[in-house]
Write a protein that holds these residues in place. Structure first.
Motif, short mmCIF file in Angstrom:
data_model
loop_
_atom_site.label_atom_id
_atom_site.label_comp_id
_atom_site.label_asym_id
_atom_site.label_seq_id
_atom_site.Cartn_x
_atom_site.Cartn_y
_atom_site.Cartn_z
N GLY A 201 -76.66 -18.57 4.80
CA GLY A 201 -76.23 -19.83 4.22
C GLY A 201 -75.83 -20.85 5.27
N ASP A 202 -75.12 -20.38 6.31
CA ASP A 202 -74.71 -21.29 7.38
C ASP A 202 -75.91 -21.78 8.18
OD1 ASP A 202 -72.06 -21.05 6.69
OD2 ASP A 202 -71.59 -19.53 8.19
N GLU A 203 -76.83 -20.87 8.49
CA GLU A 203 -77.98 -21.24 9.33
C GLU A 203 -78.91 -22.22 8.62
OE1 GLU A 203 -78.26 -17.19 12.07
OE2 GLU A 203 -79.77 -17.56 10.53
N LEU A 204 -79.06 -22.04 7.31
CA LEU A 204 -79.96 -22.91 6.55
C LEU A 204 -79.24 -24.09 5.91
CD1 LEU A 204 -82.30 -20.31 4.79
CD2 LEU A 204 -82.68 -21.57 6.91
N GLY A 205 -77.91 -24.05 5.90
CA GLY A 205 -77.15 -25.14 5.30
C GLY A 205 -77.34 -25.24 3.80
N VAL A 206 -77.32 -24.09 3.10
CA VAL A 206 -77.59 -24.08 1.66
C VAL A 206 -76.36 -23.64 0.88
CG1 VAL A 206 -80.05 -23.67 1.94
CG2 VAL A 206 -78.51 -21.70 1.76
N ASP A 207 -76.39 -23.97 -0.41
CA ASP A 207 -75.31 -23.57 -1.32
C ASP A 207 -75.63 -22.26 -2.02
OD1 ASP A 207 -73.81 -26.18 -1.12
OD2 ASP A 207 -75.71 -26.91 -1.92
N TYR A 208 -76.94 -22.01 -2.26
CA TYR A 208 -77.35 -20.83 -3.02
C TYR A 208 -78.51 -20.13 -2.33
CZ TYR A 208 -74.84 -23.30 -6.75
OH TYR A 208 -73.90 -23.97 -7.48
N LEU A 209 -78.61 -18.83 -2.57
CA LEU A 209 -79.75 -18.04 -2.14
C LEU A 209 -80.31 -17.30 -3.34
CD1 LEU A 209 -78.28 -16.36 1.09
CD2 LEU A 209 -79.95 -18.22 1.02
N LEU A 210 -81.63 -17.23 -3.43
CA LEU A 210 -82.29 -16.41 -4.44
C LEU A 210 -83.04 -15.31 -3.71
CD1 LEU A 210 -82.99 -16.14 -7.55
CD2 LEU A 210 -85.21 -17.11 -6.91
N GLU A 211 -82.77 -14.07 -4.06
CA GLU A 211 -83.48 -12.95 -3.48
C GLU A 211 -83.96 -12.04 -4.61
OE1 GLU A 211 -80.69 -10.96 -0.95
OE2 GLU A 211 -79.71 -9.92 -2.60
N GLY A 212 -84.87 -11.15 -4.29
CA GLY A 212 -85.38 -10.28 -5.34
C GLY A 212 -86.44 -9.34 -4.82
N SER A 213 -87.17 -8.74 -5.75
CA SER A 213 -88.23 -7.80 -5.40
C SER A 213 -89.32 -7.88 -6.46
CB SER A 213 -87.69 -6.37 -5.30
OG SER A 213 -87.24 -5.92 -6.57
N GLN A 214 -90.49 -7.40 -6.10
CA GLN A 214 -91.61 -7.32 -7.04
C GLN A 214 -92.29 -5.96 -6.87
OE1 GLN A 214 -93.45 -10.83 -5.52
NE2 GLN A 214 -94.87 -9.71 -4.21
#
Length: 558
Positions: free
Chosen positions: A227-240
């Motif tokens: 989050g700090d490196e990308l400067g974002v508020d949210y992350l979406l992760e997952g699998s398929q």
């Protein structure tokens, strides 16, 4: 909309010094410590003046906007450009002098002492030598390491990017592939890439570009660190996971500030429901920020997903092997995509790219000449657009073909459509600067390069190469050389631009050496060939003649 300037208490110091530069607060002039003036746009100087009034303090974006543009409504991009201008002027590649504090603002990290004027600042700099011997050695080692890192582009971290809008920022990480056997890699990154594109188009989030978010593949990293490196508020992760004709997708939304889970779900569907699953995830994410998306569910069939599979395989081949052989494999896989679903756009997009590459790089000349290759590329791109008029990549490849054909206005129109359809694609933003530079709209091109950096914090070196060209166009060749040197490795193709920049600076020997590197991989180039190729495209007043002059200095034969 009108803004009223806030009251900002100016410090009593008439100068602020930082890293070999002095800012004169009364006249709003930037100089080196030896008194040489550094040119800044008036608005850029105003932004620096506000920061210099509160050195070491965090100044909010709103305070800066209100101080510099008190009676004018402008977008955040104006401030972003000014910050970028300051950093470029003082060589602040690592964002250390002008620091970004995500969600809070900016801070000017000035030297911890002031000076009455530029000469006094230089004297104050000399006074630093009174430090203890051990402190001096440590400082010297740090400065040497920083200089090496800046020169070779080997930065181990980057400051968080500046927000380009008031929207919350999100990064879609690559989904893990849990398939086994022959099903492994079947859909590659289809789910995550589809979510990036469609979520960016919905304009509910500012979406980080694939180039940056996918760099965390197979790398253990703390959520807060990402989050700090990308400067974002949210992350979406997952699998398929593909099992026969079934598809299992899991997704979870995380708060990037503390790592907490905000939402999670699992989807068990038929393989043909891939696009429906993407849409459902996108709608859920939109709901999380209070904006409901209402549009018909997308068309989704097993044949269409199969066509997408072949298309992604072809694009992956070109990313790993950008050669004539890799391009031929892209063409073969694109034909398979069309066979799987002739009513899907994917195969036609792949064929358009492959023939565009033939025209641009002279591949497969035994099969067709440049004009024939461009004509075939245009036909396939037009077919893709007919089938999928809202596909950003179809507009992107058509824009590239228009550019190669010298159809600049048509190219710019296509690029604008592509950017509107997928604002998170830094490659499209980068590509759009070619026609802008050809016709002399250099400042707009620089703005788009900075936009691309903003959504792609770990952007590829190509953006430094493009910035080198843009600054050469502005005849700021010293800054152009600095931009080129930010590349982690200057490829052979970029040495032609490097040769032109050295020629501009009067570095004749370095220009000849750089051009020699370029000609090793591109023999047969000549002055007449370059003029013939570009005279109908490169119409910025005086640019092509100036380029030809610099190529002669570098030793390109007539």
């Amino acid at each position: 909309m009108s803004r009223k300037a806030p009251e900002i208490d100016l410090k009593s110091a008439e100068t602020i010094t930082f890293r070999g530069f002095v800012f004169l607060t009364k006249t709003k002039e930037l100089r080196t410590v030896d008194g040489k003036a550094v040119n800044l746009r008036s608005q850029t100087a105003e932004v620096l003046s506000v920061l210099a009034a509160r050195p070491g303090e965090i100044v909010s974006k709103d305070a800066l906007m209100q101080a510099v543009w008190p009676d004018t409504f402008v977008t955040d991009d104006s401030l972003t450009q000014c910050i970028a201008d300051i950093r470029r002027a003082v060589g602040d590649d690592a964002h250390v002098i002008v620091e970004t504090l995500p969600k809070r603002g900016y801070r000017l990290n000035a030297d911890p002492f002031g000076a009455a004027d530029a000469n006094a600042a230089a004297g104050a700099a000399r006074a630093r030598t009174r430090f203890s011997r051990s402190g001096f050695i440590l400082a010297a080692l740090v400065l040497v390491a920083a200089a090496i890192g800046a020169y070779y582009g080997a930065e181990t971290w980057r400051a968080a990017p500046v927000r380009s809008s008031a929207m919350p920022r999100i990064a879609i990480l690559p989904f893990d592939d849990m398939s086994t056997g022959a099903d492994v890699g079947y859909l590659s990154d289809a789910v995550a890439e589809g979510i990036i594109t469609e979520l960016a188009r919905s304009k509910t989030y500012a979406v980080i570009a694939r180039n940056s978010s996918f760099r965390y593949r197979d790398q253990p990293a703390d959520t807060r660190q990402i989050g700090d490196e990308l400067g974002v508020d949210y992350l979406l992760e997952g699998s398929q996971q593909k099992i026969g004709n079934r598809l299992r997708v899991t997704a979870q939304l995380l708060n990037a500030q503390d790592g907490s889970h905000l939402w999670a779900n699992t989807y068990n569907r038929e393989i043909g429901d891939l696009f429906v699953v993407q849409e459902e995830i996108i709608r859920t994410l939109a709901d999380r920020v209070g904006r409901r998306i209402q549009r018909p569910l997308p068309k989704s069939t097993a044949a269409q997903v199969s066509a997408l599979h072949y298309h992604l395989m072809g694009i992956a081949e070109m990313r790993s092997d950008f050669t004539a052989a890799g391009n031929q494999l892209l063409r073969q896989l694109s034909l398979k995509a069309i066979k799987a679903d002739p009513n899907a756009q994917f195969g036609y997009i792949g064929l358009a790219w492959s023939y565009r590459h033939d025209a641009t790089f002279g591949w497969h000349e035994h099969e067709h000449n440049r004009d024939d290759a461009l004509k075939r590329a245009a036909e396939y791109a037009d077919k893709a657009l007919l089938l999928a008029p809202d596909d950003a990549e179809a507009h992107h490849v058509r824009a590239r073909i228009h550019t190669e054909a010298g159809e600049i206005e048509q190219a710019l129109a296509r690029y604008n459509q592509a950017i509107a359809l997928n604002p998170s694609n830094s490659n499209i933003l980068h590509g759009s600067t070619d026609p802008l530079l050809y016709i002399g709209r250099t400042d707009e091109a620089i703005d788009r390069i900075e936009q691309a950096k903003g959504i792609d914090p770990f952007h590829p070196d190509l953006l430094h190469w493009q910035m080198g060209w843009a600054l050469w166009e502005k005849n700021d060749c010293r800054a152009a050389l600095a931009a080129m040197r930010k590349m982690s490795r200057i490829p052979s193709g970029a040495h032609r631009m490097l040769a032109g920049i050295h020629a501009c600076l009067g570095n004749d020997r370095e220009a000849k050496d750089a051009l020699a590197v370029f000609l090793q991989d591109s023999p047969g180039q000549s002055i007449s060939q370059q003029r013939s190729e570009w005279e109908k495209v490169w119409t910025a007043p005086g640019s092509l003649d100036r380029w030809i002059e610099h190529m002669r200095i570098a030793g390109l034969p007539e």
